[in-house]
Design an enzyme around this catalytic site. Sequence first.
Site, mmCIF file in Angstrom:
data_model
loop_
_atom_site.group_PDB
_atom_site.id
_atom_site.type_symbol
_atom_site.label_atom_id
_atom_site.label_comp_id
_atom_site.label_asym_id
_atom_site.label_seq_id
_atom_site.Cartn_x
_atom_site.Cartn_y
_atom_site.Cartn_z
ATOM 1 N N HIS A 1 -5.678 3.490 -3.043
ATOM 2 C CA HIS A 1 -6.963 3.043 -2.485
ATOM 3 C C HIS A 1 -7.068 3.150 -0.964
ATOM 4 O O HIS A 1 -8.074 2.727 -0.410
ATOM 5 C CB HIS A 1 -7.294 1.625 -2.967
ATOM 6 C CG HIS A 1 -6.275 0.598 -2.599
ATOM 7 N ND1 HIS A 1 -5.193 0.326 -3.395
ATOM 8 C CD2 HIS A 1 -6.149 -0.215 -1.531
ATOM 9 C CE1 HIS A 1 -4.460 -0.620 -2.831
ATOM 10 N NE2 HIS A 1 -5.021 -0.961 -1.697
ATOM 11 N N ASP B 1 -7.011 -4.989 -4.509
ATOM 12 C CA ASP B 1 -7.489 -4.587 -3.174
ATOM 13 C C ASP B 1 -8.554 -3.499 -3.161
ATOM 14 O O ASP B 1 -9.262 -3.384 -2.169
ATOM 15 C CB ASP B 1 -6.292 -4.157 -2.307
ATOM 16 C CG ASP B 1 -6.640 -4.097 -0.821
ATOM 17 O OD1 ASP B 1 -7.565 -4.828 -0.400
ATOM 18 O OD2 ASP B 1 -6.003 -3.327 -0.077
ATOM 19 N N ASP C 1 0.837 -1.208 0.000
ATOM 20 C CA ASP C 1 0.000 0.000 0.000
ATOM 21 C C ASP C 1 0.867 1.251 0.000
ATOM 22 O O ASP C 1 1.790 1.366 0.809
ATOM 23 C CB ASP C 1 -0.905 0.019 1.232
ATOM 24 C CG ASP C 1 -2.003 -1.012 1.135
ATOM 25 O OD1 ASP C 1 -2.717 -1.006 0.121
ATOM 26 O OD2 ASP C 1 -2.134 -1.839 2.068
#
Length: 993
Positions: free
Chosen positions: A417, A168, A46
């Site tokens: 995200h 994801d 991430d």
Amino acid sequence: MAVPGAAALPLLLLLSGTAAGCGYESCPPTRPDMLNVHLVPHTHDDVGWLKTVDQYYYGVRNQEQHAGVQYILDSVVAQLAAEPSRRFVYAEVAFLARWWQQQGEPTRRLVRRLVQEGRLEFVGGGWCMSDEAASHYGGLVEQQALGRALLRRLFGPCGTPRVAWQIDPFGHAREAAAAFAQMGYDGLFLGRVDHQDKWRRLQRRELEMVWRGSDSLEPPRADIFTGILPNMYNPPPGLCWDQLCSDPPVVDGDGPERNVDEVVTSFLQAAAAQARQYRTNHILMTMGSDFHYENAHLWFKNLDKLIAHTNARQANGSRVHALYSTPSCYLRELHRANLTWPLKTDDFFPYSDGPHQFWTGYFSSRPALKGYERLSSGFLQVCNQLEALAGPSARAGPYGPGDSSVLREAVAVAQHHDAVAGTERQHVANDYARQLAKGWDSCQVLVANALSLLGDTKDPLVFCNGLNVSVCPLSEATPQFTVILYNPLARAVSWPLRLPVSGASYAVSDPQGRPVASQVLPVSPVTRRLRGGAGGAPGELLFQAWAPPVGFSAFGVRQLRPGGGPDPPGGQQGQQGHQDTPGGHQDTPRGQQDSEELQIENEHLRVLADPGSGLLREIHNLRHGLSLPVSQSFYWYNASTGDGQSPQASGAYIFRPNASAPFPVSERAATRLVKTAVVQELHQIFSPWCSQVLRLRPGQPYLELEWTVGPLPVGDGLGKEVVSRFRTPLRTAGRFYTDSNGRQVLERRRDHRPTWNLSQSEPVAGNYYPVNTRIFIRDQKVQLTVLTDRSQGGSSVLDGSLELMVHRRLLRDDGRGLGEALDEPGVAGRGLAVRGRHLVLLDPAATAAEGHRPLAQEMATPPQVVLAAGAGPRLRQWSGLRRALPPNVHLLSLEPRGAGALLLRLEHLYGLGESRNRSTPVSVDLTTLFSSFNITSLEELALGGDVPLQGVSRLLWRTPSGTPKPRPEPRPDPRRVRLEPMEIRTFLASLRH
Ligand SMILES: *[C@@H]1O[C@H](CO)[C@@H](O)[C@H](O)[C@H]1NC(C)=O
Ligand SMILES: *[C@@H]1O[C@H](CO)[C@@H](O)[C@H](O)[C@H]1NC(C)=O
Ligand SMILES: [Zn+2]
């Protein structure tokens, strides 16, 4: 076999030549007579979530989450080098870019070789893995393009990803699918889809399909093969061998710990079960997860053994073949299978992973960050344009070194995200804002350089970043200044200005020196409270400015009378008189039964509020002779903290109200009417933390609602999710419309999904959809549209109504890993106050798109306001274009590409059949479009701007209606560039100055 670091190099040289180049040709051999299990080693990194991007890269704060991306890349590269059959896929270029900068030549050479041999493959390959609900298509395309461009620069064609990898994000948008297709991806892999949808699909073996991303573009231009992964992006149970996992390693030999037979058996069972849900004799298993492979040796060593022992069973009749593979090699096998795949045309929103677990809260989480992201994306376009138009001196002008790359990267990071989605920890959200602010700084230098060059000004240019709360030191303190309005749209715009000032009246002059009507109004009490100690101007100067296409206008402002309160009626030079009481306003105390209507009006609209309640009551479109009763007010849903049906609480991801009916913030609003020649406003105060201004200006065909909400009170222990709800008598039969990433529009139906029989368990949250830019309801005759200035969640939970969630403050975590309640501290920890705008349009249904399409474009790329002390630029007006583009064409990108070249993206704004007048093909002559250079030739590129369109050859897939084949693209003629509805064309343009 463990040969890390430098020792790997000689071994690699020995083994070189085992793979035959990158791409599909480098795929490992498979067994047509067996079930082939493609094991795909990967890590999901991430770009910020529980830790900041920096903290993840270096491995800071490992006690909170163990994750260090630099070590992951170090370790993976060494382990790939050690054994040529191993493969790895990597997605997040933001991290790779940093890592690459820190590598010496030997490692770079090794990595290039791994990429050339297809052993290290990039998937997705954007700067990050975009959110799909809250990201606008402009930002989405830019961030994907940024990552792809770097991969191509570093690794050539072998670096270009062939599959999109959205494993994801919490739901998937149709416009994003269309964008991936047009960038040239062959396939798209998803991790999360609604649990009911997934269950139905796996029973029918429809987890893999062709997703048609557009109704307007001719297939297969926006078609993309789409696969839903079996375990989200995790390995099957029991087969996780990272240091972050607790499964036992594969133990062979003949000691008492031997487990390899059970491991292989359980793997074969998992493979057989998975194979029943998919159509071919190939299946894919994702072997990795969040921040895995920091010690890649663990994963790879155990996978080596799993593969060896699994395949050894073939000697005893096993029909399963395990192999290291990649998503593109898997995709190639599906293509070879030559099957007919189901076709999907809707999208994957909303996402739920259980009956009471709708991930629809993040559509609205962190409204201030969402607003800042949208503003920043718009400013990036301004920065790109001015860099292209002013040339290299924009980067090294009088204001110092200017640079667009800082903002470009910050905006790209913000598409992640867990960034614009609002699902990051508070300190991470602060860091995203810090990165954006840094980007603004260096772009503002660039813009100042460019404008001083183009406009020929010696007066210092300054930016006022606090205009939304009426703060601007220059206009407050200076009796004479200049306002420069730069307009990035390819048509002229008119733009209202509102500047904090100390004087009582001003003379404003336009670029030709003619007077412009202006007015000083007192700063509203709500704005005074919001700005706190940041500014102190008593008044705001209002006037309507305008700017030519892709250009600027300069407006001179000179104080006529110093302060001491707003000016009395009568009017000064360049002003028209007021229409009512001194101070330009009249108060209507709350609840007073006033025979006079609460009404504001311009030549387009008459807007009535109820004198008793102070709420909006009716909108008349005077031009079209339409009227509609519309009431609007603010409500709050009481956030669930779990109940007898489910322990699920509302949180950063999940929206779960504890009852379907929200509470009104107030039954009535205290109102104040302001009517002047330049604006008419109805101020509404619903509560100490909720207020709104209804606003009409001359010439403005929409009603502006400027809402100010927060800090939400939570002293009662209740989490609150605040919505603005509009109610009308329209018969909508459960139907409403929302946009997809700010572009296409999709029909939504309450308690309904287009592709399966929904069992609805959350009547409100289960009907929420992402609203990037607009939501509307309509009947046969009229359409009520609301445009937003940032992404929000929205719905129509009652017929004839629509609502948008503007703010949320929650006291519980929702159990999706964040470990923090969404309780934004705002200023001094008092809670966050947010201000935003809704633009409301009431139009005949048949022509409504012609109103909301251009207006949404203005919201996404608004003009930039730059101030100059003194007289400002000698050149008072300048346009980069010789003429405006046609009304259905948008200049999406204008960026420099080295000397004598530009990247251009032109976009058709309308969908097929959306507008009788505008949904037609249109041609543009680009050769003489620009004022300071001519375009001599064009090379057409795929949407990512990195590969020639001619060179893109995508896999073709058969659907029940056939196998659409792409039409050959003729070489573009710069004199006649044709755009079909919803088409975006990307060009590398050569210039002659
Ligand atoms: C693929 O299937 C179609 C229709 O079933 C068939 O006509 C075609 O020959 C097949 N192609 C290959 C390469 O097997
Ligand atoms: C650009 O094209 C126009 C029209 O053909 C021509 O008049 C002009 O001289 C050209 N300018 C340059 C710089 O080539
Ligand atoms: Zn993630």
